[in-house]
Design a protein around this motif. Structure first.
Motif, PDB file in Angstrom:
ATOM      1  N   LYS A 225     -71.031  36.393  17.893  1.00 33.07           N
ATOM      2  CA  LYS A 225     -72.282  37.130  17.700  1.00 33.07           C
ATOM      3  C   LYS A 225     -72.554  37.394  16.226  1.00 33.07           C
ATOM      4  N   LEU A 226     -71.506  37.614  15.464  1.00 33.26           N
ATOM      5  CA  LEU A 226     -71.680  37.802  14.023  1.00 33.26           C
ATOM      6  C   LEU A 226     -72.182  36.513  13.365  1.00 33.26           C
ATOM      7  N   THR A 227     -71.657  35.382  13.791  1.00 34.27           N
ATOM      8  CA  THR A 227     -72.106  34.107  13.233  1.00 34.27           C
ATOM      9  C   THR A 227     -73.551  33.836  13.617  1.00 34.27           C
ATOM     10  N   LYS A 228     -73.924  34.164  14.856  1.00 36.73           N
ATOM     11  CA  LYS A 228     -75.319  33.989  15.271  1.00 36.73           C
ATOM     12  C   LYS A 228     -76.238  34.861  14.424  1.00 36.73           C
ATOM     13  N   ALA A 229     -75.838  36.112  14.191  1.00 43.67           N
ATOM     14  CA  ALA A 229     -76.648  37.003  13.357  1.00 43.67           C
ATOM     15  C   ALA A 229     -76.753  36.484  11.927  1.00 43.67           C
TER      16      ALA A 229
ATOM     17  N   MET B 183     -79.199  33.552  11.901  1.00 41.00           N
ATOM     18  CA  MET B 183     -80.568  34.047  12.047  1.00 41.00           C
ATOM     19  C   MET B 183     -81.043  34.765  10.787  1.00 41.00           C
ATOM     20  N   LEU B 184     -80.156  35.508  10.148  1.00 43.52           N
ATOM     21  CA  LEU B 184     -80.518  36.197   8.913  1.00 43.52           C
ATOM     22  C   LEU B 184     -80.824  35.208   7.795  1.00 43.52           C
ATOM     23  N   THR B 185     -80.085  34.130   7.743  1.00 44.37           N
ATOM     24  CA  THR B 185     -80.333  33.112   6.712  1.00 44.37           C
ATOM     25  C   THR B 185     -81.688  32.447   6.920  1.00 44.37           C
TER      26      THR B 185
ATOM     27  N   ASP C 281     -78.717  23.482  15.101  1.00 43.25           N
ATOM     28  CA  ASP C 281     -79.015  22.281  14.316  1.00 43.25           C
ATOM     29  C   ASP C 281     -80.491  22.193  13.932  1.00 43.25           C
ATOM     30  N   PHE C 282     -81.372  22.811  14.720  1.00 40.13           N
ATOM     31  CA  PHE C 282     -82.794  22.756  14.406  1.00 40.13           C
ATOM     32  C   PHE C 282     -83.134  23.578  13.167  1.00 40.13           C
ATOM     33  N   GLY C 283     -82.302  24.537  12.829  1.00 39.82           N
ATOM     34  CA  GLY C 283     -82.517  25.291  11.604  1.00 39.82           C
ATOM     35  C   GLY C 283     -82.364  24.441  10.359  1.00 39.82           C
ATOM     36  N   SER C 284     -81.645  23.338  10.485  1.00 31.63           N
ATOM     37  CA  SER C 284     -81.504  22.431   9.338  1.00 31.63           C
ATOM     38  C   SER C 284     -82.835  21.794   8.977  1.00 31.63           C
TER      39      SER C 284
END
Length: 177
Positions: free
Chosen positions: A50-54, A57-59, A108-111
């Motif tokens: 959950k920390l990695t997901k946050a 998302m924050l990035t 991967d879509f965030g890339s």
């Protein structure tokens, strides 16, 4: 997989014990053919889903926020650059909505968002980027640079997720933080 190999590397004929304690796990799963060890980064593992997901998302939110600030300014990075910036903002909004309201692994879509922000940044460098020496204010120049550095940071984070260094929710690996 056999627990014992028939011969060792030295040619003495003494069998080598390979595998795990109960011989149920494939220890060569991450070892490429022809190599003796897995990739160096494969040995690092952080299971905070959950920390990695946050963090991901924050990035992406930082990319979208900085693109919004630049798009609302009176200093376009290049002619019709506002259109490209608003596209980055729109895709950021869709990405964040999908990340919040679905359980899909969309990381991967965030890339693509990061790549779009980098392309806009390069276009601004070629033409009229909002830097202080080009007449932009300090907060505008800072948000312009934040768009690039957050994009590069997302590329690194996504690489770490794909290398399985970080675990991202909903893939919790049986661990909750």
């Amino acid at each position: 997989m056999n627990i014992l190999e028939e011969e060792d590397d030295t040619g003495t004929g003494i069998p080598n014990a390979v595998g795990t304690v109960n011989a149920t796990e494939d220890v060569f799963h991450h070892v490429k053919p022809g190599r003796k060890r897995a990739n160096f980064f494969r040995y690092f593992y952080f299971n905070l889903p959950k920390l990695t997901k946050a963090l991901l998302m924050l990035t992406i939110a930082a990319i979208g926020g900085s693109a919004t600030i630049v798009a609302l300014s009176d200093h376009p990075p290049f002619p019709h650059g506002e259109i490209a910036l608003w596209l980055v903002v729109a895709f950021t909004t869709v990405y964040l909505a999908m990340a919040i309201f679905t359980r899909r692994a969309i990381w991967d879509f965030g890339s693509f968002i990061s790549l779009g922000a980098c392309v806009v940044y390069i276009g601004g460098i070629i033409d009229n980027a909002p830097f202080v020496w080009n007449g932009a204010s300090i907060p505008l120049a800072a948000s312009w640079n934040l768009m690039l550095f957050a994009s590069l940071g997302y590329f690194i984070l996504n690489w770490a997720v794909n290398m399985r260094i970080f675990v991202v929710w909903p893939d919790s690996q049986g661990f909750t933080d």
